[in-house]
Enzyme design. Structure first.
Site, PDB file in Angstrom:
ATOM      1  N   HIS A 119       0.816  -1.223   0.000  1.00 11.90           N
ATOM      2  CA  HIS A 119       0.000   0.000   0.000  1.00 11.90           C
ATOM      3  C   HIS A 119       0.845   1.267   0.000  1.00 11.90           C
ATOM      4  O   HIS A 119       0.382   2.327   0.402  1.00 11.90           O
ATOM      5  CB  HIS A 119      -0.950  -0.001   1.212  1.00 11.90           C
ATOM      6  N   CYS A 127       3.364  12.763  -7.410  1.00 12.14           N
ATOM      7  CA  CYS A 127       2.594  13.744  -8.171  1.00 12.14           C
ATOM      8  C   CYS A 127       1.509  13.012  -8.966  1.00 12.14           C
ATOM      9  O   CYS A 127       1.792  12.064  -9.689  1.00 12.14           O
ATOM     10  CB  CYS A 127       3.505  14.523  -9.117  1.00 12.14           C
ATOM     11  N   GLY A 188      -1.401  -9.594  12.255  1.00  6.44           N
ATOM     12  CA  GLY A 188      -2.084  -8.335  12.550  1.00  6.44           C
ATOM     13  C   GLY A 188      -2.843  -7.715  11.409  1.00  6.44           C
ATOM     14  O   GLY A 188      -2.777  -6.504  11.202  1.00  6.44           O
ATOM     15  N   ASN A 214      -2.599 -12.918  15.745  1.00  3.64           N
ATOM     16  CA  ASN A 214      -3.582 -11.838  15.865  1.00  3.64           C
ATOM     17  C   ASN A 214      -4.137 -11.835  17.283  1.00  3.64           C
ATOM     18  O   ASN A 214      -4.127 -12.857  17.960  1.00  3.64           O
ATOM     19  CB  ASN A 214      -4.721 -12.030  14.846  1.00  3.64           C
TER      20      ASN A 214
HETATM   21  P1  OAD Z   1      -7.039  -3.435  10.528  1.00  2.00           P
HETATM   22  O1  OAD Z   1      -7.124  -2.265  11.440  1.00  2.00           O
HETATM   23  O2  OAD Z   1      -8.200  -3.696   9.654  1.00  2.00           O
HETATM   24  O3  OAD Z   1      -6.788  -4.762  11.384  1.00  2.00           O
HETATM   25  C1  OAD Z   1      -5.806  -4.842  12.358  1.00  2.00           C
HETATM   26  C2  OAD Z   1      -5.759  -6.262  12.862  1.00  2.00           C
HETATM   27  O4  OAD Z   1      -4.675  -6.365  13.765  1.00  2.00           O
HETATM   28  C3  OAD Z   1      -7.018  -6.720  13.606  1.00  2.00           C
HETATM   29  O5  OAD Z   1      -7.371  -8.007  13.152  1.00  2.00           O
HETATM   30  C4  OAD Z   1      -6.560  -6.752  15.073  1.00  2.00           C
HETATM   31  O6  OAD Z   1      -7.209  -7.772  15.823  1.00  2.00           O
HETATM   32  C5  OAD Z   1      -5.094  -7.075  14.925  1.00  2.00           C
HETATM   33  N1  OAD Z   1      -4.219  -6.592  16.014  1.00  2.00           N
HETATM   34  C6  OAD Z   1      -4.292  -5.442  16.703  1.00  2.00           C
HETATM   35  N2  OAD Z   1      -3.256  -5.321  17.543  1.00  2.00           N
HETATM   36  C7  OAD Z   1      -2.498  -6.427  17.399  1.00  2.00           C
HETATM   37  C8  OAD Z   1      -1.284  -6.891  17.982  1.00  2.00           C
HETATM   38  N3  OAD Z   1      -0.617  -6.172  18.874  1.00  2.00           N
HETATM   39  N4  OAD Z   1      -0.806  -8.096  17.588  1.00  2.00           N
HETATM   40  C9  OAD Z   1      -1.460  -8.827  16.658  1.00  2.00           C
HETATM   41  N5  OAD Z   1      -2.593  -8.447  16.082  1.00  2.00           N
HETATM   42  C10 OAD Z   1      -3.111  -7.259  16.423  1.00  2.00           C
HETATM   43  O7  OAD Z   1      -5.685  -3.273   9.706  1.00  2.00           O
HETATM   44  P2  OAD Z   1      -5.260  -3.964   8.332  1.00  2.00           P
HETATM   45  O8  OAD Z   1      -5.773  -5.340   8.246  1.00  2.00           O
HETATM   46  O9  OAD Z   1      -3.824  -3.738   8.180  1.00  2.00           O
HETATM   47  O10 OAD Z   1      -5.303   0.281   3.677  1.00  2.00           O
HETATM   48  O11 OAD Z   1      -6.024  -3.067   7.297  1.00  2.00           O
HETATM   49  C11 OAD Z   1      -5.791  -3.297   5.935  1.00  2.00           C
HETATM   50  C12 OAD Z   1      -5.830  -2.014   5.184  1.00  2.00           C
HETATM   51  O12 OAD Z   1      -7.029  -1.298   5.513  1.00  2.00           O
HETATM   52  C13 OAD Z   1      -4.738  -1.034   5.543  1.00  2.00           C
HETATM   53  O13 OAD Z   1      -3.526  -1.276   4.880  1.00  2.00           O
HETATM   54  C14 OAD Z   1      -5.313   0.265   5.109  1.00  2.00           C
HETATM   55  C15 OAD Z   1      -6.692   0.095   5.672  1.00  2.00           C
HETATM   56  O14 OAD Z   1      -7.695   0.816   5.067  1.00  2.00           O
HETATM   57  C16 OAD Z   1      -5.334   1.413   3.020  1.00  2.00           C
HETATM   58  O15 OAD Z   1      -5.341   2.499   3.586  1.00  2.00           O
HETATM   59  C17 OAD Z   1      -5.350   1.242   1.542  1.00  2.00           C
END
Ligand code: OAD
Length: 250
Positions: A119, A127, A188, A214
């Site tokens: 990402h 730009c 995560g 997770n």
């Molecule tokens: P999310 O915020 O959707 O999910 C975070 C995950 O991490 C959840 O399943 C939590 O349970 C888990 N979690 C939290 N703290 C943790 C820890 N200390 N150890 C292990 N697990 C933990 O984030 P992403 O899945 O990364 O994209 O989201 C994917 C994409 O959505 C991001 O890259 C971003 C967002 O919109 C864009 O902006 C394009």
């Protein structure tokens, strides 16, 4: 839990090609909020208003201010034991590459040398007109969304916003790596955002063993995970690495 951790360690010890897919949860213990969940970024800043390319094109200054605030928060954050554990796996030849959805640069800071940024990376601007990149200099940031010095086009943080495509290299390289690995560690991520969430499914289809770290179960846990290490990745991943090293007698 103990048995699961041991199974995961054994799979990693026997593996020939290990890939990790990480999400916001891997950086949570560094002090960076995740996107979803009660205190998620998208709860305070709705995606439609701050997370899409349309939002940026409609009101670049407002979304720019959001990115400046986020970057200010991330600026002093450092890698945590989860990042270091993944880097250590590379050091003992048990990690080919880390595919990350994060834009915070913390895997690289922890010492991982092969990182695919699915990402983008928030330390750069791009730009929208000529696609030239520039550093995101937070100390000299402008109040309004900045313009390109080459062509005067609108600059935006070099991150993939909703409505944009994944950079070609990241898309194809990550997909190829996912299909080639025999163990995938998924850390995560909530399994909500595609195409990143397809990668573990692609790995599983080719027979890979899926280790998931997770704090809570996800769709991966229910559908494809072989070893679920529940808890903060900053604790489970270092434990896993310790066991792998014991298995390998190093
Ligand atoms: P999310 O915020 O959707 O999910 C975070 C995950 O991490 C959840 O399943 C939590 O349970 C888990 N979690 C939290 N703290 C943790 C820890 N200390 N150890 C292990 N697990 C933990 O984030 P992403 O899945 O990364 O994209 O989201 C994917 C994409 O959505 C991001 O890259 C971003 C967002 O919109 C864009 O902006 C394009």
């Amino acid at each position: 839990m103990a048995a699961t951790l041991e199974q995961a360690a054994r799979a990693l010890s026997d593996a020939k090609n290990v890939v990790a897919v990480t999400g916001a949860g891997v950086s949570e213990e560094s002090g960076i909020p995740t996107f979803r969940g009660d205190h998620g970024i998208w709860v305070k800043y709705p995606i439609e208003e701050f997370g899409t390319i349309d939002a940026y094109l409609n009101d670049a200054n407002r979304v720019w201010a959001f990115w400046c605030e986020l970057s200010e928060l991330v600026k002093d954050c450092r890698p945590n034991p989860a990042h270091y554990a993944l880097a250590e796996l590379e050091g003992i030849d048990r990690m080919e590459t880390v595919i990350t959805q994060n834009v915070d640069n913390l895997h690289q800071e922890a010492g991982s040398t092969s990182v695919i940024e699915y990402h983008g990376n928030a330390r750069h601007l791009v730009c929208l007109q000529c696609r030239k990149r520039a550093p995101f200099d937070l100390d000299n940031r402008t109040k309004l969304a900045p313009k390109c010095v080459e062509c005067d086009g609108l600059l935006k943080p070099d991150v993939v916003m909703f409505g944009e495509t994944i950079p070609n290299y990241a898309l194809f390289e990550a997909s190829a790596r996912a299909q080639k690995c025999d163990v995938m560690i998924v850390v995560g991520t909530s399994a909500q955002v595609f195409p990143a969430a397809e990668l573990p499914f692609a790995a599983k289809e080719r027979g890979a063993f899926i280790i998931e770290c997770n704090r809570e179960p996800t769709d991966f846990t229910r559908l494809i995970t072989d070893a679920f290490l529940e808890g903060p990745a900053g604790e489970t991943l270092p434990e896993l690495v310790t066991l792998v090293k014991a298995e390998l007698a190093i």
